[in-house]
Scaffold this motif. Structure first.
Motif, PDB file in Angstrom:
ATOM      1  N   ARG A 162       0.689  -1.203  -0.409  1.00  0.00           N
ATOM      2  CA  ARG A 162       0.089  -0.144   0.117  1.00  0.00           C
ATOM      3  C   ARG A 162       0.537   1.529  -0.050  1.00  0.00           C
ATOM      4  O   ARG A 162       1.008   2.019  -1.182  1.00  0.00           O
ATOM      5  N   MET A 190      -6.017  -1.388  -3.697  1.00  0.00           N
ATOM      6  CA  MET A 190      -6.000  -0.265  -2.696  1.00  0.00           C
ATOM      7  C   MET A 190      -7.902   0.277  -1.750  1.00  0.00           C
ATOM      8  O   MET A 190      -7.543   0.538  -0.569  1.00  0.00           O
ATOM      9  N   SER A 215      -7.890  -0.639   2.085  1.00  0.00           N
ATOM     10  CA  SER A 215      -8.411   0.705   2.726  1.00  0.00           C
ATOM     11  C   SER A 215      -9.891   0.687   3.831  1.00  0.00           C
ATOM     12  O   SER A 215     -10.224   1.506   4.339  1.00  0.00           O
ATOM     13  N   LEU A 223      -4.378  -3.210  -8.898  1.00  0.00           N
ATOM     14  CA  LEU A 223      -4.078  -1.938  -8.185  1.00  0.00           C
ATOM     15  C   LEU A 223      -5.219  -1.679  -7.214  1.00  0.00           C
ATOM     16  O   LEU A 223      -4.794  -1.693  -6.309  1.00  0.00           O
ATOM     17  N   ARG A 224      -5.340  -0.890  -8.087  1.00  0.00           N
ATOM     18  CA  ARG A 224      -6.486  -0.472  -8.047  1.00  0.00           C
ATOM     19  C   ARG A 224      -8.350  -0.837  -6.800  1.00  0.00           C
ATOM     20  O   ARG A 224      -8.248  -0.313  -5.533  1.00  0.00           O
ATOM     21  N   LEU A 268      -1.613   3.344 -10.900  1.00  0.00           N
ATOM     22  CA  LEU A 268      -3.021   3.591 -10.507  1.00  0.00           C
ATOM     23  C   LEU A 268      -3.803   3.434 -12.154  1.00  0.00           C
ATOM     24  O   LEU A 268      -5.394   3.403 -11.741  1.00  0.00           O
ATOM     25  N   ILE A 285       2.791   1.629  -3.424  1.00  0.00           N
ATOM     26  CA  ILE A 285       1.289   2.189  -4.367  1.00  0.00           C
ATOM     27  C   ILE A 285       1.562   3.753  -4.129  1.00  0.00           C
ATOM     28  O   ILE A 285       0.660   4.511  -4.603  1.00  0.00           O
ATOM     29  N   GLU A 286       0.492   4.241  -3.008  1.00  0.00           N
ATOM     30  CA  GLU A 286       0.616   5.798  -2.701  1.00  0.00           C
ATOM     31  C   GLU A 286       2.253   6.378  -3.201  1.00  0.00           C
ATOM     32  O   GLU A 286       1.816   7.605  -3.287  1.00  0.00           O
TER      33      GLU A 286
END
Length: 102
Positions: A48, A72, A76, A68-69, A58, A51-52
């Motif tokens: 995470r 996430m 979350s 990946l979306r 994304l 990716i952030e």
């Protein structure tokens, strides 16, 4: 369980992107290596964070970006954040029995 299923799909997508070669220009080989290494380690918190730190991952409609979306979104959720990351626990094998308090 959702994160594990997404991770398996992500690993497959990483392999597919690697085989696609230049067609997967939105991802560098280094990023694919990093994602693969993080998935292999099972550190969802680290994935995470990666990716952030790389929001371009994304973007797009390719399978990897879609997964990946999804990851996430799943990561979350409240449940995902209430679970513990094994890296947070101390290594009890390193505790000297003579000094341990029972």
């Amino acid at each position: 369980m959702i994160l594990r299923k997404t991770a398996v799909a992500l690993a497959a997508a990483v392999m597919a992107m690697r085989m696609a070669g230049p067609a997967s220009a939105s991802f560098t080989n280094h990023q694919l290596d990093t994602i693969e290494d993080i998935i292999d380690s099972g550190s969802w918190v680290e994935l995470r964070s990666f990716i952030e730190a790389n929001p371009r991952l994304l973007r797009g409609d390719d399978a990897l970006a879609v997964l990946l979306r999804e990851f996430m979104l799943a990561a979350s959720s409240l449940y995902a954040w209430l679970t513990f990351d094994p890296a947070m626990f101390p290594d009890l094998a390193k505790v000297d029995r003579a000094q341990a308090i029972y």
